[in-house]
Design a protein around this motif. Sequence first.
Motif, PDB file in Angstrom:
ATOM      1  N   VAL A 215       0.837  -1.191   0.000  1.00 33.41           N
ATOM      2  CA  VAL A 215       0.000   0.000   0.000  1.00 33.41           C
ATOM      3  C   VAL A 215       0.879   1.251   0.000  1.00 33.41           C
ATOM      4  O   VAL A 215       2.019   1.234   0.472  1.00 33.41           O
ATOM      5  CB  VAL A 215      -0.951   0.015   1.213  1.00 33.41           C
ATOM      6  CG1 VAL A 215      -1.891  -1.177   1.164  1.00 33.41           C
ATOM      7  CG2 VAL A 215      -0.176  -0.003   2.525  1.00 33.41           C
ATOM      8  N   SER A 216       0.335   2.311  -0.545  1.00 38.91           N
ATOM      9  CA  SER A 216       1.077   3.564  -0.624  1.00 38.91           C
ATOM     10  C   SER A 216       0.440   4.613   0.267  1.00 38.91           C
ATOM     11  O   SER A 216      -0.772   4.610   0.486  1.00 38.91           O
ATOM     12  CB  SER A 216       1.122   4.072  -2.068  1.00 38.91           C
ATOM     13  OG  SER A 216      -0.192   4.273  -2.566  1.00 38.91           O
ATOM     14  N   LYS A 217       1.270   5.478   0.793  1.00 37.30           N
ATOM     15  CA  LYS A 217       0.807   6.637   1.553  1.00 37.30           C
ATOM     16  C   LYS A 217       1.396   7.866   0.878  1.00 37.30           C
ATOM     17  O   LYS A 217       2.612   8.065   0.899  1.00 37.30           O
ATOM     18  CB  LYS A 217       1.233   6.564   3.009  1.00 37.30           C
ATOM     19  CG  LYS A 217       0.657   7.709   3.839  1.00 37.30           C
ATOM     20  CD  LYS A 217       0.853   7.459   5.311  1.00 37.30           C
ATOM     21  CE  LYS A 217       0.381   8.646   6.155  1.00 37.30           C
ATOM     22  NZ  LYS A 217      -1.044   8.920   5.946  1.00 37.30           N
ATOM     23  N   LYS A 218       0.534   8.625   0.258  1.00 38.75           N
ATOM     24  CA  LYS A 218       0.975   9.761  -0.557  1.00 38.75           C
ATOM     25  C   LYS A 218       1.938  10.655   0.199  1.00 38.75           C
ATOM     26  O   LYS A 218       1.713  11.006   1.347  1.00 38.75           O
ATOM     27  CB  LYS A 218      -0.245  10.579  -1.005  1.00 38.75           C
ATOM     28  CG  LYS A 218       0.065  11.614  -2.062  1.00 38.75           C
ATOM     29  CD  LYS A 218      -1.192  12.292  -2.556  1.00 38.75           C
ATOM     30  CE  LYS A 218      -0.869  13.317  -3.632  1.00 38.75           C
ATOM     31  NZ  LYS A 218      -2.106  13.988  -4.128  1.00 38.75           N
ATOM     32  N   ALA A 219       3.029  10.976  -0.474  1.00 38.10           N
ATOM     33  CA  ALA A 219       4.082  11.869   0.025  1.00 38.10           C
ATOM     34  C   ALA A 219       4.976  11.210   1.075  1.00 38.10           C
ATOM     35  O   ALA A 219       5.946  11.830   1.531  1.00 38.10           O
ATOM     36  CB  ALA A 219       3.488  13.155   0.606  1.00 38.10           C
ATOM     37  N   PHE A 220       4.708   9.953   1.454  1.00 38.11           N
ATOM     38  CA  PHE A 220       5.524   9.290   2.462  1.00 38.11           C
ATOM     39  C   PHE A 220       6.262   8.070   1.908  1.00 38.11           C
ATOM     40  O   PHE A 220       7.448   7.910   2.149  1.00 38.11           O
ATOM     41  CB  PHE A 220       4.679   8.877   3.668  1.00 38.11           C
ATOM     42  CG  PHE A 220       4.239  10.050   4.502  1.00 38.11           C
ATOM     43  CD1 PHE A 220       5.073  10.597   5.470  1.00 38.11           C
ATOM     44  CD2 PHE A 220       2.990  10.622   4.308  1.00 38.11           C
ATOM     45  CE1 PHE A 220       4.672  11.673   6.232  1.00 38.11           C
ATOM     46  CE2 PHE A 220       2.577  11.710   5.067  1.00 38.11           C
ATOM     47  CZ  PHE A 220       3.411  12.239   6.024  1.00 38.11           C
ATOM     48  N   GLY A 221       5.559   7.192   1.203  1.00 36.12           N
ATOM     49  CA  GLY A 221       6.241   6.016   0.684  1.00 36.12           C
ATOM     50  C   GLY A 221       5.316   4.816   0.580  1.00 36.12           C
ATOM     51  O   GLY A 221       4.106   4.967   0.357  1.00 36.12           O
ATOM     52  N   TYR A 222       5.883   3.619   0.769  1.00 36.98           N
ATOM     53  CA  TYR A 222       5.129   2.370   0.601  1.00 36.98           C
ATOM     54  C   TYR A 222       5.286   1.489   1.833  1.00 36.98           C
ATOM     55  O   TYR A 222       6.270   1.576   2.563  1.00 36.98           O
ATOM     56  CB  TYR A 222       5.636   1.616  -0.627  1.00 36.98           C
ATOM     57  CG  TYR A 222       5.364   2.337  -1.942  1.00 36.98           C
ATOM     58  CD1 TYR A 222       4.162   2.188  -2.615  1.00 36.98           C
ATOM     59  CD2 TYR A 222       6.328   3.178  -2.500  1.00 36.98           C
ATOM     60  CE1 TYR A 222       3.911   2.838  -3.802  1.00 36.98           C
ATOM     61  CE2 TYR A 222       6.088   3.847  -3.698  1.00 36.98           C
ATOM     62  CZ  TYR A 222       4.872   3.678  -4.343  1.00 36.98           C
ATOM     63  OH  TYR A 222       4.634   4.333  -5.516  1.00 36.98           O
ATOM     64  N   MET A 223       4.272   0.614   2.016  1.00 38.10           N
ATOM     65  CA  MET A 223       4.291  -0.280   3.163  1.00 38.10           C
ATOM     66  C   MET A 223       3.754  -1.640   2.746  1.00 38.10           C
ATOM     67  O   MET A 223       2.746  -1.735   2.052  1.00 38.10           O
ATOM     68  CB  MET A 223       3.438   0.309   4.291  1.00 38.10           C
ATOM     69  CG  MET A 223       3.306  -0.581   5.520  1.00 38.10           C
ATOM     70  SD  MET A 223       2.492   0.279   6.902  1.00 38.10           S
ATOM     71  CE  MET A 223       0.877   0.619   6.204  1.00 38.10           C
TER      72      MET A 223
END
Length: 225
Positions: A215-223
């Motif tokens: 999953v992605s978190k905009k402006a932060f990265g991926y998890m």
Amino acid sequence: MAFIVVKKGDVEDMGRIFTLDKIETVIGRRTLQNKPDIELNDEVVSRRHLEISQKGVRYYIKDLGSTNGTLLDDDRIVPGNLYELKHNSKIGLGVAGDSAQVVLQFKESETTNIMTRESAAAKSKAAAVAWLRIDERKKEVWVDARQKKISKKEYELILFLYKNAGNICSREEIIQAVWPESKDPSAISDATIDQLIHRLREKVEPEPAKPTRIVSKKAFGYMLV
């Protein structure tokens, strides 16, 4: 020792692992007046939503009169009553019809031996991403018990995400892990990273267009969850 894994809910909670190291553990949403033992961010979670208690070697769940209700393995539970938890029991918070907006999974340790903090973390991680197995010696990746053919960069990316499962990995961290040979990290563009993520999702996601594992978190990265 048992623990719970956040399988569905607020993006900042996804993949988090909480150890149940108290006789009674309250799960809820933090406010200025309330600080539960386990804090979740989703608005459907009440301040004191539910309690998990340990009695001997067994664990029990009790809804504490939450506003939006609790499901245990898809059945709504009655507030105030105790229900026994089993390995892999699903706990739903914020009930809407037959589903819940937040889903936790209860996990029991498979051994009673005392584990080091490092081995306990590794065990929790493996449980949290049960769909994935990586053999680092053979450089093999298995998804849903099926071996996948992946490129070297795809392997390095999924291994890095796996070792940091439940945590957001920034683009800078991904570059360092996947392109360590690069003398100029700034030369690795966002498009290059996004394309690598896209190719990896095509191989590990049940529905690549609706990713639930990377999953992605905009402006932060991926998890990875």
